[in-house]
Design a protein around this motif. Sequence first.
Motif, PDB file in Angstrom:
ATOM      1  N   MET A 178       0.831  -1.209   0.000  1.00 22.68           N
ATOM      2  CA  MET A 178       0.000   0.000   0.000  1.00 22.68           C
ATOM      3  C   MET A 178       0.863   1.256   0.000  1.00 22.68           C
ATOM      4  SD  MET A 178      -2.817  -1.355  -0.421  1.00 22.68           S
ATOM      5  CE  MET A 178      -3.624   0.216  -0.628  1.00 22.68           C
ATOM      6  N   GLY A 179       2.019   1.191   0.658  1.00 21.34           N
ATOM      7  CA  GLY A 179       2.929   2.330   0.603  1.00 21.34           C
ATOM      8  C   GLY A 179       3.419   2.587  -0.810  1.00 21.34           C
ATOM      9  N   ILE A 180       3.756   1.517  -1.516  1.00 19.06           N
ATOM     10  CA  ILE A 180       4.189   1.639  -2.912  1.00 19.06           C
ATOM     11  C   ILE A 180       3.058   2.208  -3.767  1.00 19.06           C
ATOM     12  CG2 ILE A 180       4.857   0.320  -4.963  1.00 19.06           C
ATOM     13  CD1 ILE A 180       6.345  -1.594  -3.070  1.00 19.06           C
TER      14      ILE A 180
ATOM     15  N   ILE B 218      -1.944   4.003   6.859  1.00  9.90           N
ATOM     16  CA  ILE B 218      -0.693   3.618   6.197  1.00  9.90           C
ATOM     17  C   ILE B 218       0.476   4.202   6.983  1.00  9.90           C
ATOM     18  CG2 ILE B 218      -0.601   5.577   4.618  1.00  9.90           C
ATOM     19  CD1 ILE B 218       0.437   3.616   2.508  1.00  9.90           C
ATOM     20  N   ILE B 219       0.225   5.364   7.615  1.00 12.24           N
ATOM     21  CA  ILE B 219       1.148   5.815   8.647  1.00 12.24           C
ATOM     22  C   ILE B 219       0.455   5.537   9.987  1.00 12.24           C
ATOM     23  CG2 ILE B 219       2.391   7.546   7.306  1.00 12.24           C
ATOM     24  CD1 ILE B 219       0.599   9.695   8.485  1.00 12.24           C
ATOM     25  N   PRO B 220       1.116   4.850  10.886  1.00 13.28           N
ATOM     26  CA  PRO B 220       2.555   4.571  10.909  1.00 13.28           C
ATOM     27  C   PRO B 220       2.973   3.176  10.442  1.00 13.28           C
ATOM     28  CG  PRO B 220       1.656   4.167  13.078  1.00 13.28           C
ATOM     29  CD  PRO B 220       0.486   4.560  12.193  1.00 13.28           C
ATOM     30  N   TYR B 221       2.059   2.357   9.883  1.00 13.04           N
ATOM     31  CA  TYR B 221       2.388   0.943   9.691  1.00 13.04           C
ATOM     32  C   TYR B 221       3.376   0.681   8.554  1.00 13.04           C
ATOM     33  CZ  TYR B 221      -1.015   0.126  13.261  1.00 13.04           C
ATOM     34  OH  TYR B 221      -1.666   0.140  14.467  1.00 13.04           O
TER      35      TYR B 221
ATOM     36  N   VAL C 291      15.188   4.970  10.550  1.00 11.69           N
ATOM     37  CA  VAL C 291      14.466   4.660   9.311  1.00 11.69           C
ATOM     38  C   VAL C 291      12.980   4.951   9.487  1.00 11.69           C
ATOM     39  CG1 VAL C 291      13.725   2.769   7.791  1.00 11.69           C
ATOM     40  CG2 VAL C 291      16.123   2.951   8.498  1.00 11.69           C
ATOM     41  N   PHE C 292      12.434   4.611  10.655  1.00 13.31           N
ATOM     42  CA  PHE C 292      11.017   4.868  10.908  1.00 13.31           C
ATOM     43  C   PHE C 292      10.693   6.356  10.787  1.00 13.31           C
ATOM     44  CE2 PHE C 292       7.914   6.394  14.030  1.00 13.31           C
ATOM     45  CZ  PHE C 292       6.764   5.825  13.511  1.00 13.31           C
ATOM     46  N   PHE C 293      11.462   7.199  11.483  1.00 16.94           N
ATOM     47  CA  PHE C 293      11.127   8.621  11.494  1.00 16.94           C
ATOM     48  C   PHE C 293      11.379   9.279  10.132  1.00 16.94           C
ATOM     49  CE2 PHE C 293      11.225   8.306  16.176  1.00 16.94           C
ATOM     50  CZ  PHE C 293      10.023   8.944  16.438  1.00 16.94           C
ATOM     51  N   ILE C 294      12.413   8.844   9.412  1.00 20.51           N
ATOM     52  CA  ILE C 294      12.661   9.397   8.073  1.00 20.51           C
ATOM     53  C   ILE C 294      11.488   9.072   7.144  1.00 20.51           C
ATOM     54  CG2 ILE C 294      14.086   9.189   5.998  1.00 20.51           C
ATOM     55  CD1 ILE C 294      16.508   8.856   7.840  1.00 20.51           C
ATOM     56  N   SER C 295      11.071   7.806   7.123  1.00 16.42           N
ATOM     57  CA  SER C 295       9.969   7.413   6.236  1.00 16.42           C
ATOM     58  C   SER C 295       8.637   7.978   6.709  1.00 16.42           C
ATOM     59  CB  SER C 295       9.890   5.886   6.138  1.00 16.42           C
ATOM     60  OG  SER C 295       9.807   5.291   7.418  1.00 16.42           O
ATOM     61  N   GLU C 296       8.449   8.070   8.017  1.00 18.59           N
ATOM     62  CA  GLU C 296       7.207   8.635   8.554  1.00 18.59           C
ATOM     63  C   GLU C 296       7.060  10.103   8.174  1.00 18.59           C
ATOM     64  OE1 GLU C 296       3.670   8.828  11.053  1.00 18.59           O
ATOM     65  OE2 GLU C 296       4.801   7.142  10.234  1.00 18.59           O
TER      66      GLU C 296
END
Length: 317
Positions: free
Chosen positions: A27-29, A50-53, A89-94
């Motif tokens: 779903m992110g893609i 979709i955020i934050p999963y 990685v979590f916070f950058i992508s979030e």
Amino acid sequence: MKNKPLAKYHLFTVLGVLLASVYPIYMGICIIKDYIINGIVLKENYPKYIIPYTPISLAVITGVLLMPLFIRKLKRFSLLTGFLTSVLVFFISEVFLERKIVIRADEIDVRLEDWQMYSCIAVPRPQTTLDILTGNYNPAFKLHFYMISIVLILSILNCLYGFGQMIVSGDKKRMKALIIQSVCSVIFLGLCILACFTAFWRTGSIKVSAVSAFLMTVFFILLGVTSGFFACSFLLGKRKFICVFIPAIIASTMTLLMYIGEMILLNGGLYRFGTGFLFESINRIVLSPFDIFTIIISGCITAVGSMVLNKNVAKTK
């Protein structure tokens, strides 16, 4: 990789994590693809939460992929390095998803961050819909999202790295604690997924149904217990105060923080699980006696579990 048992464990762990992450990554893609092609994502194409999963999945995948490298090269610092890398990685992508992806709803274009806030609202608030959709709200509402995300990432990686380190060192002192941590993590993740799709069947009222109240209470307690056992797994064999009371204090504190996050989201209120003295807020504080009981029981469950685990460790010495 020289250690064949670790190599096999790593392979199965990577495959398991990738399999569990198929939906949030897919779903992110999808929304990134829509955004690149159209510059917006239509609200009907946006999967709620979709955020934050998706960022959680990316963080865990990164930590697991790097696990054998960290274990072999960094040894006792491998877990800490894995944590820090995954949280980064979590916070950058979030933040990327929150700030870059634009949702179109009813001819209004809003950032994903603002749309998520709007989607979370299930009770009346002083702010208008337009206020929320244009970001005119307290961004601290994300406290409980971030807290849940970090607990999930740390607890999952603690289990995966912990078992990997046992394969290398042969030290099984933490095994029972990691098994309990794994059970708590899986159940807590399951509740998070259930909440994602059902919001525990809340109907838009501050006073929720018995089913919703039960699930929310279990969710709050389990958040604290999962956090407490995370701490306990590192403190086994220490003095009673350290190995029992510190995890219990952490558990109750995390449950309290979850209430604070909910209070921020609901603009100073809390969901009510019933009527009468037990469920009404106490003078000058928003918590009810039942809420305080929930916070205490989270710590008590953790204390009892930590005491049992520590006795088992003492017997094996």
